[in-house]
Design a protein around this motif. Structure first.
Motif: not given
Length: 381
Positions: A259-260, A263-265, A321-322, A334-337
């Motif tokens: 997840a991280l 999200c970054l990509v 993360l925020n 969202s849960d995985e992040l």
């Protein structure tokens, strides 16, 4: 040379999870991958053209299997895919008394048999002592990019977060029965292979093509997949691949890292779509960050920018993360992040392994059996 970049949907996801096979009683590595793969194939006839299960594959060593997802939309979907593969492997390994886990602290590396394939034999012949040390396990995350011109800028962006991923996933403090003093021995071991380690950063796709041509011309590689950078474009799949991470003990942690990455990509992709640019750091800062994260893990003070600003990696992770919460909501992860923060609060793999070793008088067999328990029952087992 011209390298085409496959068509891929933006921010689709694929995950590869390398798992060790271990004797459930002794904690010793078990070189039974061939038997396991044959057993899986007999029960699951959906084989590919190489007579392999499409999601359960061979690796360099006979004590290892690799689980590979299909193309997923979300981190939750990737976890479900991996969970099915774990179940398929356990159908075979459970009757054998063999367990699965992610990192081995004491089995002698030089005694581990290599899979009988020409490409693996060539690798060991070329790399010699270093190649025979590669009793290492990792997690790789692919994220789709909708156009080729994003690949190198996104790579540059992910390089800025190299120490974050390294610190979160660090799980190889022990090597050959000794505490190395590092959070991630794997990070420094793997970079000894030709073309492994930190990626070069190119100003254009044409520069990257020229580099690859040079590697072919000088005989460094025979296939583009032999460029084993910690982060790399994968033109055949239309993805950017994050290969930094150590082996992760649980499916929850794999989902958090996936997840991280996703999200970054996606954030970088949106920046590029909006005409923005992604800042880079000098290579010497990047190299120093890799060493700090490998040495100190979640206690690393990392360099954040070209000006040399520094911050504790966990503090910067929490800020990140925020910032990524809206992206995670869009990508339905969202849960995985949020599980990334659980790693920070609970401790990364290297911290948990050292804690178990200390509680058991330095007995590393106890560390292996604890990892086996986490793999079956989750990180709070």
């Amino acid at each position: 040379m011209k390298i085409d970049f496959a068509s891929s949907r933006q921010s689709t996801l694929g995950v590869e999870w390398e798992l060790a096979l271990v004797d459930g009683k002794t904690g010793e590595l078990a070189s039974v991958a061939n038997q396991v793969l044959r057993g899986v194939a007999s029960r699951h006839p959906e084989l590919n053209e190489d007579d392999e299960h499409p999601h359960i594959k061979q690796e360099l060593l006979l004590n290892t299997v690799e689980l590979v997802t299909g193309i997923c939309e979300t981190a939750a979907e990737a976890k479900e895919d991996l969970s099915r593969s774990v179940a398929a492997v356990r159908e075979i390994t459970d009757p054998m008394g063999v367990e699965l886990f992610c990192s081995h602290p004491f089995s002698p590396p030089q005694l581990q048999p290599v899979t009988d394939k020409a490409r693996y034999a060539k690798l060991i012949d070329r790399t010699q002592w270093w190649g025979r040390q590669m009793v290492i396990y990792g997690v790789h995350v692919h994220v789709g990019l909708d156009r080729r011109d994003k690949a190198l800028p996104v790579l540059d962006g992910l390089v800025n977060y190299f120490p974050h991923f390294q610190a979160l996933s660090a799980s190889s403090p022990f090597w050959g029965g000794e505490d190395t003093g590092y959070a991630s021995q794997r990070a420094l071991m793997f970079q000894q292979l030709p073309t492994a380690g930190l990626p070069f950063q190119f100003k254009s796709w044409e520069e990257y093509e020229s580099y690859v041509q040079d590697m072919f011309t000088t005989g460094v590689i025979d296939t583009i997949s032999e460029i084993r950078w910690d982060i790399r474009p994968v033109p055949a799949l239309g993805t950017i691949e994050m290969r930094i991470c150590d082996g992760l003990a649980t499916l929850e942690e794999v989902g958090a890292i996936a997840a991280l990455t996703q999200c970054l990509v996606d954030e970088f992709s949106t920046t590029l779509d909006n005409g923005g640019t992604i800042p880079t750091m000098p290579p010497w800062h990047v190299q120093e960050n890799k060493w700090r994260a490998a040495r100190y893990g979640l206690d690393a003070i990392i360099i954040l920018d070209a000006a040399g600003k520094e911050q504790l990696v966990t503090d910067h992770l929490l800020e990140t993360l925020n910032r990524l919460e809206p992206v995670a909501a869009k990508l339905r992860c969202s849960d995985e992040l949020a599980d990334v923060e659980k790693i920070i609060r609970r401790g990364a793999g290297y911290q948990r392994q050292r804690r178990v070793a200390a509680e058991n008088g330095g007995n590393l067999q106890a560390v292996v059996l604890d990892l086996v328990k986490q793999m079956r029952n989750g990180p709070t087992a």
